[in-house]
Design an enzyme around this catalytic site. Structure first.
Site, PDB file in Angstrom:
ATOM      1  N   GLU A 117       0.881  -1.167   0.000  1.00  0.00           N
ATOM      2  CA  GLU A 117       0.000   0.000   0.000  1.00  0.00           C
ATOM      3  C   GLU A 117       0.921   1.219   0.000  1.00  0.00           C
ATOM      4  O   GLU A 117       1.828   1.296   0.826  1.00  0.00           O
ATOM      5  CB  GLU A 117      -0.874  -0.007   1.250  1.00  0.00           C
ATOM      6  CG  GLU A 117      -1.950   1.037   1.156  1.00  0.00           C
ATOM      7  CD  GLU A 117      -2.807   1.126   2.410  1.00  0.00           C
ATOM      8  OE1 GLU A 117      -3.372   2.197   2.632  1.00  0.00           O
ATOM      9  OE2 GLU A 117      -2.898   0.134   3.150  1.00  0.00           O
ATOM     10  N   ARG A 161       5.413 -13.051   9.429  1.00  0.00           N
ATOM     11  CA  ARG A 161       6.094 -11.778   9.258  1.00  0.00           C
ATOM     12  C   ARG A 161       7.502 -11.841   9.818  1.00  0.00           C
ATOM     13  O   ARG A 161       7.750 -12.565  10.766  1.00  0.00           O
ATOM     14  CB  ARG A 161       5.429 -10.772  10.193  1.00  0.00           C
ATOM     15  CG  ARG A 161       4.614  -9.825   9.653  1.00  0.00           C
ATOM     16  CD  ARG A 161       3.860  -8.945  10.584  1.00  0.00           C
ATOM     17  NE  ARG A 161       2.773  -8.524   9.743  1.00  0.00           N
ATOM     18  CZ  ARG A 161       2.800  -7.428   9.008  1.00  0.00           C
ATOM     19  NH1 ARG A 161       3.785  -6.584   9.087  1.00  0.00           N
ATOM     20  NH2 ARG A 161       1.805  -7.148   8.207  1.00  0.00           N
ATOM     21  N   LYS A 198       3.948   0.684  10.377  1.00  0.00           N
ATOM     22  CA  LYS A 198       4.109   1.881   9.555  1.00  0.00           C
ATOM     23  C   LYS A 198       3.711   3.140  10.316  1.00  0.00           C
ATOM     24  O   LYS A 198       4.297   4.197  10.125  1.00  0.00           O
ATOM     25  CB  LYS A 198       3.219   1.777   8.313  1.00  0.00           C
ATOM     26  CG  LYS A 198       3.797   0.938   7.212  1.00  0.00           C
ATOM     27  CD  LYS A 198       2.874   1.044   6.013  1.00  0.00           C
ATOM     28  CE  LYS A 198       3.206   0.021   4.969  1.00  0.00           C
ATOM     29  NZ  LYS A 198       2.084  -0.145   4.026  1.00  0.00           N
TER      30      LYS A 198
HETATM   31  P1  ATP Z   1      -0.210  -2.157   6.833  1.00  0.00           P
HETATM   32  O1  ATP Z   1      -0.439  -2.400   8.260  1.00  0.00           O
HETATM   33  O2  ATP Z   1      -0.261  -0.720   6.433  1.00  0.00           O
HETATM   34  O3  ATP Z   1      -0.944  -3.081   5.912  1.00  0.00           O
HETATM   35  P2  ATP Z   1       2.099  -3.602   5.963  1.00  0.00           P
HETATM   36  O4  ATP Z   1       3.458  -3.548   6.601  1.00  0.00           O
HETATM   37  O5  ATP Z   1       1.381  -4.885   5.883  1.00  0.00           O
HETATM   38  O6  ATP Z   1       1.303  -2.489   6.706  1.00  0.00           O
HETATM   39  P3  ATP Z   1       1.803  -3.367   3.106  1.00  0.00           P
HETATM   40  O7  ATP Z   1       2.100  -2.229   2.230  1.00  0.00           O
HETATM   41  O8  ATP Z   1       0.408  -3.847   3.156  1.00  0.00           O
HETATM   42  O9  ATP Z   1       2.279  -2.966   4.551  1.00  0.00           O
HETATM   43  O10 ATP Z   1       2.786  -4.557   2.819  1.00  0.00           O
HETATM   44  C1  ATP Z   1       3.058  -5.064   1.542  1.00  0.00           C
HETATM   45  C2  ATP Z   1       3.389  -6.514   1.636  1.00  0.00           C
HETATM   46  O11 ATP Z   1       4.514  -6.712   2.487  1.00  0.00           O
HETATM   47  C3  ATP Z   1       2.259  -7.311   2.219  1.00  0.00           C
HETATM   48  O12 ATP Z   1       2.077  -8.481   1.430  1.00  0.00           O
HETATM   49  C4  ATP Z   1       2.725  -7.650   3.597  1.00  0.00           C
HETATM   50  O13 ATP Z   1       2.191  -8.863   4.032  1.00  0.00           O
HETATM   51  C5  ATP Z   1       4.241  -7.715   3.431  1.00  0.00           C
HETATM   52  N1  ATP Z   1       4.896  -7.401   4.697  1.00  0.00           N
HETATM   53  C6  ATP Z   1       4.728  -6.309   5.446  1.00  0.00           C
HETATM   54  N2  ATP Z   1       5.439  -6.377   6.574  1.00  0.00           N
HETATM   55  C7  ATP Z   1       6.093  -7.560   6.550  1.00  0.00           C
HETATM   56  C8  ATP Z   1       7.005  -8.220   7.433  1.00  0.00           C
HETATM   57  N3  ATP Z   1       7.376  -7.663   8.577  1.00  0.00           N
HETATM   58  N4  ATP Z   1       7.473  -9.437   7.060  1.00  0.00           N
HETATM   59  C9  ATP Z   1       7.107  -9.982   5.900  1.00  0.00           C
HETATM   60  N5  ATP Z   1       6.262  -9.423   5.029  1.00  0.00           N
HETATM   61  C10 ATP Z   1       5.746  -8.227   5.337  1.00  0.00           C
HETATM   62 MG    MG Z   2      -0.681  -4.814   4.765  1.00  0.00          MG
END
Ligand code: ATP
Ligand code: MG
Length: 572
Positions: A50, A281, A291
């Site tokens: 996002e 994660r 974030k």
């Molecule tokens: P939000 O809470 O805003 O959704 P987010 O960290 O999940 O935050 P995204 O932009 O949705 O942010 O993340 C993009 C992709 O990265 C998603 O598929 C998410 O699952 C993956 N991702 C985010 N944080 C992690 C992490 N700590 N480890 C592995 N994958 C991650």
């Molecule tokens: Mg997310």
């Protein structure tokens, strides 16, 4: 929960970068699908950020996994912006995300997609759900909706608007789209089951009113689709085969499948559907990943922007001197699992050392200089010295520097009252200046406060390195005043004092380390005058350094230490 109680990842595959990746549960699913011909042998993955923040090391894991699997299986990976929330999204974030994915070494070329490109289709599918009696416009207040949603232990209650006619729902949804209703006045919900034990299936909202311009679609829309509804349809429209996401989406999978199965049923989408697969994660010790918190640290000035070198954003890691290869190595070693994963910051630093040892040019730099006057070496003369650019690769040639009457050594390489086993410079003792001569400390000079401000020494002309003369136990690095250059060097410590800043009693910001940045004026050997921002250097004995891409100016380089050479970090 602390990092130390968590399993360590093995670091013994250092440098083994061409080895085929270890098998894991995701590969097993793909292998089985390929064997059964489910997707015709195709593998199409996607990385769906996002655009509401900068990418961090956790995202890097997801990027390496998605792009890496696609590459290994001869497939493709899409970069898709999940840009459904016009309030928090921004083009600045989008640009930085594209830049960092490419920096990591992955290309998306013509495989760049936006959820906002599907807004028309998503809207038409929503009308289709209404027509099939599978969606309705709810006009309860947000509070009523919350109460009627039930809890984990109690079922929800049907909305009084749940049985609106198809015609009324279509009319209201159209009015919502045309801007006739205020934000929050109505939402569109799927009609699934308010008594489902899975809260995600209790008539989830799929469209809401937001009178806000979108950074890509402008003022065209004032209704925006919700994430869960958008994500699965976007995956299906792009014919994604395996949709990898983090574990918190496990309970959303039934909704993902529900939406797609119905669209396939009515011929709106071709079978087979993409399969959602969840993995844990990545959490890194001494960091926070939310974030919202990263944004707070930036906005309140606890760090110097998104690319602060103490930050674990990819922009910060790049500026600090981490290489794309080191981050890919780190992600590979972290592996994929279903169990919550805490990885030590030290593992990230080890990956960098393992990447750079074989490739980084060497140089000498004195970070905390003390002046040494070689009294038996004449003023105005110099002795040319040289050292290999890389100790194990002669083909990279030599670097030159000049031994002369005044040199600088590291303050900690001298001890007035040496402890046992200290083999560097001591009063009356000898030490080798690397790639040059053996010197002997004759006397020292102190200031009024008792600090040593100069060392007076003699050198032994018969001991030049490489000439087969005698040797002594200690060898230290040095830079001569004659041809050395002065530069600002920035030394970093963990941004937080504790392994898990989120787990403490107080606010995570209470655990910020006040000593996370130390700026020193160093003396560098002349070969560093031409350092480029994307080059990594090993400063002998001091660690890996890179010229700061933001602060360096021609003739006034600023260096960042990415990591020390040894894993000696202890909490302060
Ligand atoms: P939000 O809470 O805003 O959704 P987010 O960290 O999940 O935050 P995204 O932009 O949705 O942010 O993340 C993009 C992709 O990265 C998603 O598929 C998410 O699952 C993956 N991702 C985010 N944080 C992690 C992490 N700590 N480890 C592995 N994958 C991650
Ligand atoms: Mg997310």
């Amino acid at each position: 929960m602390t990092a130390s109680s968590s399993p360590k990842i093995a670091s013994d595959s250092a440098g083994d970068r061409s080895s085929p990746s270890v098998s894991n549960f995701i590969r097993q699913v793909i292998d089985a699908d390929n064997a059964s011909g489910k997707h015709g042998g195709k593998v199409i993955t996607r990385f769906p950020p996002e655009p509401n923040g900068y990418l961090h090391i956790g995202h890097a894991k997801s990027i390496c996994l998605n792009f890496g699997l696609a590459k290994d299986y001869g497939g493709v990976c899409h970069l898709r912006f999940d840009d459904t929330n016009p309030v928090k999204e921004d083009i600045e974030y989008e640009d930085s995300i594209k830049e960092m994915v490419e920096w990591l070494g992955f290309s998306f070329n013509d495989k760049l997609f936006y959820a906002s490109d599907y807004f028309d289709t998503l809207y038409a599918f929503a009308q289709h759900f209404i027509e099939r009696g599978l969606a309705y416009v709810d006009s309860q207040s947000a509070d009523e909706m919350r109460v009627n949603r039930g809890t984990l232990t109690e079922p929800g209650r049907n909305s009084p608007f749940r049985d609106r006619s198809v015609a009324e729902n279509l009319r209201l949804f159209d009015e919502m789209k045309r801007g006739l209703h205020a934000d929050g006045a109505h939402i569109l919900r799927l009609k699934i089951d308010m008594a489902s034990p899975n809260i995600n299936l209790r008539d989830p909202a799929i469209y809401r009113i937001r009178h806000t311009e979108h950074h890509r679609t402008g003022a065209k829309w004032c209704v925006y689709p919700m994430y869960d509804y958008t994500h699965c349809i976007s995956d299906a429209l792009e014919r994604i085969t395996h949709s990898l996401c983090t574990l918190e989406f496990e309970a959303h999978r039934p909704l993902y499948d529900w939406v797609l199965e119905r669209l396939v049923e009515s011929g709106k989408l071709p079978a087979p559907n993409p399969q959602q697969i969840e993995f844990a994660r990545l959490n890194l010790s001494y960091t926070v990943m939310s974030k919202r918190k990263l944004l707070e640290l930036v906005e309140k000035g606890y760090v110097d922007g998104w690319d602060d070198p103490r930050f674990w954003t990819l922009a910060g890691l790049r500026r600090r001197g981490f290489t794309p290869a080191s981050i890919r190595l780190f992600a590979e070693r972290a592996g994929v699992s279903k169990a919550h994963q805490w990885i030590d910051m030290g593992d990230l630093e080890r990956a960098l050392r393992d990447d750079l040892d074989a490739v980084a040019s060497r140089a000498m730099a004195v970070l905390d200089p003390i002046r040494v006057v070689i009294e038996n070496y004449p003023e105005g003369q110099f002795e040319p010295c040289s050292a290999p650019v890389h100790p194990h690769d002669e083909s990279r040639g030599k670097r030159d520097f000049k031994f002369a009457r005044e040199v600088f050594i590291e303050r900690e390489d001298f001890m007035e009252n040496p402890v046992k086993g200290f083999f560097r410079l001591v009063p009356g003792g000898e030490v080798r200046l690397r790639h040059a001569f053996i010197i002997k400390c004759e006397r020292i000079e102190k200031d009024a406060a008792g600090n040593v401000i100069a060392i007076y020494a003699t050198y032994d002309p018969a001991t030049k390195s490489g000439t087969g003369g005698r040797n002594v136990k200690g060898a230290i690095h040095w830079v001569s005043k004659l041809d050395g250059i002065q530069a600002e060097v920035r030394l970093y410590d963990r941004l937080f004092n504790v392994e898990n800043p989120d787990a403490g009693e107080g606010d995570y910001k209470d655990y910020l380390n006040p000593n996370s940045l130390k700026i020193v004026n160093a003396w560098l050997e002349p070969s560093l005058a031409n350092a480029k921002v994307d080059e990594s250097w090993q400063f002998e004995r001091n660690g890996y350094f890179t010229a700061d891409r933001k602060l360096s100016r021609p003739g006034a380089l600023v260096f960042n230490r990415a990591t020390t050479l040894k894993d000696g970090w202890k909490p302060t």
